[in-house]
Design a protein around this motif. Structure first.
Motif, PDB file in Angstrom:
ATOM      1  N   ARG A  36       0.856  -1.193   0.000  1.00  0.00           N
ATOM      2  CA  ARG A  36       0.000   0.000   0.000  1.00  0.00           C
ATOM      3  C   ARG A  36       0.892   1.243   0.000  1.00  0.00           C
ATOM      4  N   LEU A  37       0.755   2.064  -1.038  1.00  0.00           N
ATOM      5  CA  LEU A  37       1.550   3.274  -1.183  1.00  0.00           C
ATOM      6  C   LEU A  37       0.620   4.473  -1.332  1.00  0.00           C
ATOM      7  N   THR A  38       0.948   5.565  -0.655  1.00  0.00           N
ATOM      8  CA  THR A  38       0.136   6.782  -0.704  1.00  0.00           C
ATOM      9  C   THR A  38       0.873   7.863  -1.485  1.00  0.00           C
ATOM     10  N   LEU A  39       0.177   8.456  -2.465  1.00  0.00           N
ATOM     11  CA  LEU A  39       0.741   9.554  -3.249  1.00  0.00           C
ATOM     12  C   LEU A  39       0.231  10.872  -2.673  1.00  0.00           C
ATOM     13  N   GLU A  40       1.167  11.780  -2.368  1.00  0.00           N
ATOM     14  CA  GLU A  40       0.807  13.049  -1.734  1.00  0.00           C
ATOM     15  C   GLU A  40       1.341  14.235  -2.537  1.00  0.00           C
ATOM     16  N   TYR A  41       0.618  15.358  -2.371  1.00  0.00           N
ATOM     17  CA  TYR A  41       1.055  16.628  -2.943  1.00  0.00           C
ATOM     18  C   TYR A  41       0.964  17.677  -1.846  1.00  0.00           C
ATOM     19  N   HIS A  42       2.108  18.150  -1.382  1.00  0.00           N
ATOM     20  CA  HIS A  42       2.185  19.108  -0.264  1.00  0.00           C
ATOM     21  C   HIS A  42       1.339  18.650   0.935  1.00  0.00           C
ATOM     22  N   GLY A  43       1.483  17.369   1.279  1.00  0.00           N
ATOM     23  CA  GLY A  43       0.781  16.822   2.435  1.00  0.00           C
ATOM     24  C   GLY A  43      -0.657  16.418   2.170  1.00  0.00           C
ATOM     25  N   LEU A  44      -1.183  16.701   0.971  1.00  0.00           N
ATOM     26  CA  LEU A  44      -2.553  16.308   0.615  1.00  0.00           C
ATOM     27  C   LEU A  44      -2.520  14.944  -0.062  1.00  0.00           C
ATOM     28  N   SER A  45      -3.312  14.017   0.438  1.00  0.00           N
ATOM     29  CA  SER A  45      -3.354  12.670  -0.133  1.00  0.00           C
ATOM     30  C   SER A  45      -4.107  12.694  -1.462  1.00  0.00           C
ATOM     31  N   ILE A  46      -3.447  12.238  -2.528  1.00  0.00           N
ATOM     32  CA  ILE A  46      -4.050  12.235  -3.863  1.00  0.00           C
ATOM     33  C   ILE A  46      -4.631  10.872  -4.217  1.00  0.00           C
ATOM     34  N   ALA A  47      -3.869   9.820  -3.937  1.00  0.00           N
ATOM     35  CA  ALA A  47      -4.304   8.478  -4.325  1.00  0.00           C
ATOM     36  C   ALA A  47      -3.606   7.432  -3.481  1.00  0.00           C
TER      37      ALA A  47
ATOM     38  N   LEU B 194       7.572  22.513 -12.728  1.00  0.00           N
ATOM     39  CA  LEU B 194       8.048  21.375 -11.942  1.00  0.00           C
ATOM     40  C   LEU B 194       7.166  21.196 -10.709  1.00  0.00           C
ATOM     41  N   PHE B 195       6.536  20.012 -10.587  1.00  0.00           N
ATOM     42  CA  PHE B 195       5.626  19.745  -9.473  1.00  0.00           C
ATOM     43  C   PHE B 195       6.244  18.716  -8.520  1.00  0.00           C
ATOM     44  N   PRO B 196       6.159  18.986  -7.201  1.00  0.00           N
ATOM     45  CA  PRO B 196       6.684  18.030  -6.222  1.00  0.00           C
ATOM     46  C   PRO B 196       5.603  17.039  -5.762  1.00  0.00           C
ATOM     47  N   PHE B 197       5.938  15.775  -5.763  1.00  0.00           N
ATOM     48  CA  PHE B 197       5.048  14.731  -5.240  1.00  0.00           C
ATOM     49  C   PHE B 197       5.844  13.861  -4.273  1.00  0.00           C
ATOM     50  N   PHE B 198       5.112  13.221  -3.373  1.00  0.00           N
ATOM     51  CA  PHE B 198       5.749  12.369  -2.368  1.00  0.00           C
ATOM     52  C   PHE B 198       5.010  11.040  -2.321  1.00  0.00           C
ATOM     53  N   LEU B 199       5.750   9.960  -2.477  1.00  0.00           N
ATOM     54  CA  LEU B 199       5.166   8.618  -2.429  1.00  0.00           C
ATOM     55  C   LEU B 199       5.732   7.878  -1.228  1.00  0.00           C
ATOM     56  N   LYS B 200       4.846   7.409  -0.371  1.00  0.00           N
ATOM     57  CA  LYS B 200       5.303   6.678   0.812  1.00  0.00           C
ATOM     58  C   LYS B 200       4.386   5.485   1.060  1.00  0.00           C
ATOM     59  N   GLY B 201       4.927   4.482   1.723  1.00  0.00           N
ATOM     60  CA  GLY B 201       4.113   3.309   2.038  1.00  0.00           C
ATOM     61  C   GLY B 201       4.958   2.105   2.381  1.00  0.00           C
TER      62      GLY B 201
END
Length: 199
Positions: free
Chosen positions: A95-106, A150-157
């Motif tokens: 399970r991986l969470t995709l975030e944009y500036h701390g907002l969960s996208i998917a 350029l857009f920053p995204f963060f993937l964690k899980g």
């Protein structure tokens, strides 16, 4: 004159104590032999912790309107690698969470799968977010990202892995991903190669 003490018969060790000592000695020998077998098995197989990492990512589309609502579409390639020469590896609870500036996208989820010995498997996720209302801080950051292209995204899980070491039993690990991705708005492919850590 003092009388010399009279010595009686020598006291013998109880049979129960001898039985207990014998059992302890047998158990100690078994533990030592098991330890040697495990060590030899480890040297023969040389197990390696599997890897899960972000192999490639692309920002396909960005929609940002006057109502400060953002919608994005991304393509993300996740790769699972098994460098063990003599063991298949099972991946589950991925399970991986995709975030944009701390907002969960998917949320990126994978059904349990197996990677054969010394091979890899790659999975492609096409992520389309729902419209995301942005706060003032996120609005400012989004405008800056659009200007820079350029857009920053963060993937964690996390993902759970399990594999067998011959007849010695199975080994289990949790894999953790924390990946910062800077994706250009011109749909160029980026190769973050963010690898997992384990414990």
């Amino acid at each position: 004159m003092h009388k010399l003490p009279v010595l009686g018969r020598k006291r013998r060790t109880d049979l129960l104590v001898w039985c207990f000592a014998f059992i302890c000695a047998i158990l100690a020998i078994i533990v030592i032999i098991a330890g040697i077998i495990v060590f030899i098995g480890y040297l023969a197989i040389r197990p390696k912790v599997p890897l899960l990492y972000v192999n490639a990512a692309r920002l396909d589309d960005v929609i940002y309107n006057q109502a400060s609502v953002l919608a994005v579409r991304l393509t993300i390639a996740i790769k699972a690698e098994n460098h063990n020469q003599k063991a298949h590896v099972s991946f589950y609870n991925t399970r991986l969470t995709l975030e944009y500036h701390g907002l969960s996208i998917a949320m990126l989820v994978a059904d349990p799968f197996e990677v054969k010995k010394n091979t890899s498997e790659e999975f492609y996720y096409v992520v389309e977010s729902s419209p995301i209302p942005l706060g003032k801080q996120e609005q400012l950051l989004t405008q800056q990202a659009l200007q820079k292209g350029l857009f920053p995204f963060f993937l964690k899980g996390n993902s759970r892995t399990r594999w067998r070491i011959g007849s010695l039993g199975s080994v289990k690990f949790w894999l953790h991903i924390n990946c910062h991705m800077w994706l250009p708005t011109n749909s160029s492919v980026v190769f973050p190669h963010c690898s997992s850590s384990s414990h």
